[in-house]
Design a protein around this motif. Structure first.
Motif, short mmCIF file in Angstrom:
data_model
loop_
_atom_site.label_atom_id
_atom_site.label_comp_id
_atom_site.label_asym_id
_atom_site.label_seq_id
_atom_site.Cartn_x
_atom_site.Cartn_y
_atom_site.Cartn_z
N ARG A 2 0.86 -1.19 0.00
CA ARG A 2 0.00 0.00 0.00
C ARG A 2 0.89 1.23 0.00
O ARG A 2 1.69 1.43 0.90
N VAL A 3 0.71 2.06 -1.03
CA VAL A 3 1.54 3.25 -1.18
C VAL A 3 0.65 4.48 -1.17
O VAL A 3 -0.36 4.53 -1.87
N THR A 169 8.76 8.51 2.05
CA THR A 169 9.77 7.45 2.01
C THR A 169 10.46 7.50 0.64
O THR A 169 11.57 7.02 0.49
N HIS A 170 9.78 8.09 -0.35
CA HIS A 170 10.33 8.27 -1.70
C HIS A 170 9.91 9.66 -2.18
O HIS A 170 8.74 10.02 -2.03
N ALA A 190 10.27 0.42 -9.39
CA ALA A 190 11.13 -0.77 -9.25
C ALA A 190 11.48 -1.01 -7.77
O ALA A 190 11.46 -2.14 -7.30
N GLU A 191 11.80 0.07 -7.06
CA GLU A 191 12.12 -0.05 -5.64
C GLU A 191 10.93 -0.57 -4.84
O GLU A 191 11.06 -1.43 -3.97
N LEU A 192 9.74 -0.05 -5.15
CA LEU A 192 8.52 -0.45 -4.42
C LEU A 192 8.16 -1.90 -4.71
O LEU A 192 7.81 -2.64 -3.78
N ALA A 196 8.03 -4.95 -2.11
CA ALA A 196 6.79 -5.73 -1.95
C ALA A 196 7.06 -7.21 -2.13
O ALA A 196 6.47 -8.06 -1.46
N GLY A 197 7.98 -7.52 -3.03
CA GLY A 197 8.30 -8.92 -3.32
C GLY A 197 9.09 -9.54 -2.20
O GLY A 197 9.08 -10.71 -1.95
#
Length: 197
Positions: A2-3, A169-170, A190-192, A196-197
């Motif tokens: 969740r962003v 955070t970003h 890509a970072e998120l 998440a992965g």
């Protein structure tokens, strides 16, 4: 994952949301939901009219947004009264839409007033789209036809740039070209997704 996605008026948050959607994120847009919960015939619109007056209805029964804006944007007390009606309804819709997503989805909540609501802690990450006030004022005057005074007033009615950056955070800087913006959003995406992965 969740962003929370936020940014001040004319920061370019909508452009970032569009790019994130193109990359595969599920976008839940707070502005869209805030409009939906006060559409003609909704309990939300009835409460707004009850609180602020019948004169806020157009001839065909819709909310006159400009008239409401004139009341709330320069009056913190009136704005709080409006937010007390709209915010709970919007959060109900958020919850319902989020419940419909899959467990591996990157769900981005596009919330213009995230810093103001104090709900940044509800998210796994907070992405803030940032541009200096002067750049945002220029955009509102040039792209939206606003007066400089109106642009400054709208900025003053929102959380400060520093308050938004404090919850990030970003950070996505949006002072460069469209290509630079896209490259930065791809980097954050890509970072998120890696997190998440």
């Amino acid at each position: 994952m969740r962003v929370g996605l936020t940014g001040g008026v004319a920061s370019g948050k909508s452009s970032v949301a569009t790019i994130l959607a193109e990359l595969g994120a599920t976008i839940i847009d707070g502005d869209v939901l805030a409009r939906e919960v006060v559409e003609k015939g909704t309990p939300g619109l009835a409460r707004v009219v009850e609180t602020f007056g019948e004169h806020l209805l157009t001839a065909d029964g819709h909310l006159d947004r400009a008239a409401l804006g004139a009341i709330v944007f320069n009056d913190a007390e009136q704005r709080k009264r409006l937010e007390a009606i709209v915010h709970p309804l919007v959060f109900e819709r958020y919850a319902a839409l989020e419940a419909a997503t899959g467990p591996d989805d990157l769900v981005v909540h596009d919330i213009p007033l995230l810093a103001e609501t104090g709900r940044a802690g509800d998210f796994d990450a907070v992405l803030v789209v940032d541009a200096p006030d002067e750049v945002r004022i220029e955009r509102m005057v040039r792209d939206r036809g606003w007066t400089r005074e109106d642009a400054e007033s709208r900025i003053a009615s929102q959380a400060s740039r520093e308050d938004r950056l404090a919850i990030a955070t970003h950070v996505v800087d949006n002072t460069g070209s469209r290509e630079e913006l896209r490259a930065r959003v791809e980097e954050v995406f890509a970072e998120l997704t890696a997190a998440a992965g």
